[in-house]
Design a protein around this motif. Sequence first.
Motif, short mmCIF file in Angstrom:
data_model
loop_
_atom_site.label_atom_id
_atom_site.label_comp_id
_atom_site.label_asym_id
_atom_site.label_seq_id
_atom_site.Cartn_x
_atom_site.Cartn_y
_atom_site.Cartn_z
N GLY A 40 -30.68 18.56 -10.14
CA GLY A 40 -32.10 18.24 -10.11
C GLY A 40 -32.40 16.78 -9.87
O GLY A 40 -33.20 16.44 -8.97
N PRO A 41 -31.81 15.85 -10.62
CA PRO A 41 -32.10 14.43 -10.37
C PRO A 41 -31.72 13.97 -8.96
O PRO A 41 -32.42 13.16 -8.36
CB PRO A 41 -31.27 13.72 -11.45
CG PRO A 41 -31.09 14.73 -12.52
CD PRO A 41 -30.99 16.04 -11.82
N GLU A 42 -30.60 14.48 -8.45
CA GLU A 42 -30.18 14.08 -7.10
C GLU A 42 -31.17 14.61 -6.06
O GLU A 42 -31.51 13.91 -5.09
CB GLU A 42 -28.77 14.61 -6.83
CG GLU A 42 -28.16 14.12 -5.53
CD GLU A 42 -27.92 12.62 -5.54
OE1 GLU A 42 -27.76 12.04 -4.45
OE2 GLU A 42 -27.91 12.02 -6.63
N GLN A 43 -31.64 15.82 -6.25
CA GLN A 43 -32.63 16.36 -5.32
C GLN A 43 -33.93 15.57 -5.38
O GLN A 43 -34.56 15.31 -4.34
CB GLN A 43 -32.90 17.83 -5.65
CG GLN A 43 -31.72 18.75 -5.38
CD GLN A 43 -32.01 20.19 -5.78
OE1 GLN A 43 -33.08 20.48 -6.29
NE2 GLN A 43 -31.05 21.08 -5.54
N ALA A 44 -34.32 15.16 -6.58
CA ALA A 44 -35.53 14.35 -6.71
C ALA A 44 -35.36 13.00 -6.02
O ALA A 44 -36.29 12.49 -5.40
CB ALA A 44 -35.87 14.16 -8.19
N ARG A 45 -34.15 12.41 -6.12
CA ARG A 45 -33.91 11.13 -5.46
C ARG A 45 -33.99 11.27 -3.94
O ARG A 45 -34.61 10.44 -3.26
CB ARG A 45 -32.54 10.59 -5.87
CG ARG A 45 -32.21 9.22 -5.29
CD ARG A 45 -30.79 8.83 -5.63
NE ARG A 45 -29.83 9.72 -4.99
CZ ARG A 45 -29.43 9.60 -3.72
NH1 ARG A 45 -29.92 8.64 -2.95
NH2 ARG A 45 -28.55 10.44 -3.21
#
Length: 378
Positions: A145-150
């Motif tokens: 999730g955090p990588e996709q948000a980045r």
Amino acid sequence: MRAENEEVSFEEWKQTMIKNCPTFQYWDLVLEFEILALIFIRAHRINDFNLYLESLKALTPWFFSLDHINYARWIPIHIRDMESLSDNFRNEFEKCWVLRKTHSKFSCIPIDQGHEQNNELVKGSGGAVGLIENPTAFRRWMVAGPEQARLLTEFESQFMGEENSWCKQHEQGLSAQDLFQKHANSMYQTMTGMGNPFKDNCLELLALDSHNCATEGVVETIRNIKRIGETQYQNYVNVVIKTGTVSIHKPIKKNSIPLLKRQSSKPATKSVQKIASLRSDCNLFSHLFIASKFRDGDLDDFFLYENHPWPPSISEHGKLCLPNRKAELLSCLGGSFVEAPITFHAKIFDGPAVVHCLPTKVSTFEEYANEVFLPWTS
């Protein structure tokens, strides 16, 4: 002696009004507290670490005087830790104690607030509903999730272009300034219509709208609340942080000072109230006995009148007696009931009781009235 036409400085006028008018002192304290809160926010927005510490020091005495025990216990420790940082570490720490997500002015935010905004991006529009029940899917969402948000944020920044470094803060826009001016003018007109409450040197603390007076305890609080907090704060720093003679885990005694909306203390128990009432009666009867020795008094005439500030038959220590059940009222009748007469001129029915007793196999009020209620009453 000061001449009548001699002008007085603003500070002298302010101190004179604070000394003579509790209402003025109350609103002066409110203004001071709000300015401290705004300075605290400003320190984060402009990335000023020294201003952050100074504003936090000014706010800490209020935690002591208003009985916020957890803040009063640990914020002085936090201030001590921040002031004890070495110069090299502090220079590096001041660069990362807040975050800047845009190039707009006055837009830095604390790190925990940045985490909350990142969590909102990770959750997306649907949130994390249903993932907690599936550990595998939840773990995959936490990692990816955090990588996709980045990646999504970088794509949006490339698509929309880089922001200009001279970009203004959103409240510096013309519409925001016009709205602020409109609100300020509206407040000024309201205050002008109500009248200037600071022209009268009233010795009581008044509400601006209703002019209700506060109690003497609240006025005393306004006079001393700032001094109480500063004294407790300095004493806590001396005995806990500097000398270490008192443990940080020692309970901090609450002030419980009277405030405008603070709940009153617990009332005395019934036994204590009864003892106080008996003492009052004994005192009254002793004075009556002494007076009857020297004056011609009629005790029968005296006992025809109430000797309490409230009737004991319907109240208890100043509070009206309210029965818990309507059935308790039947004991007042003494158990003697009169039988219903055989002949009578009229009958009176309890409407809600009749409605509950009659069957309701109809769909409208008109049908119920015509088919059930009216035939039964006739």
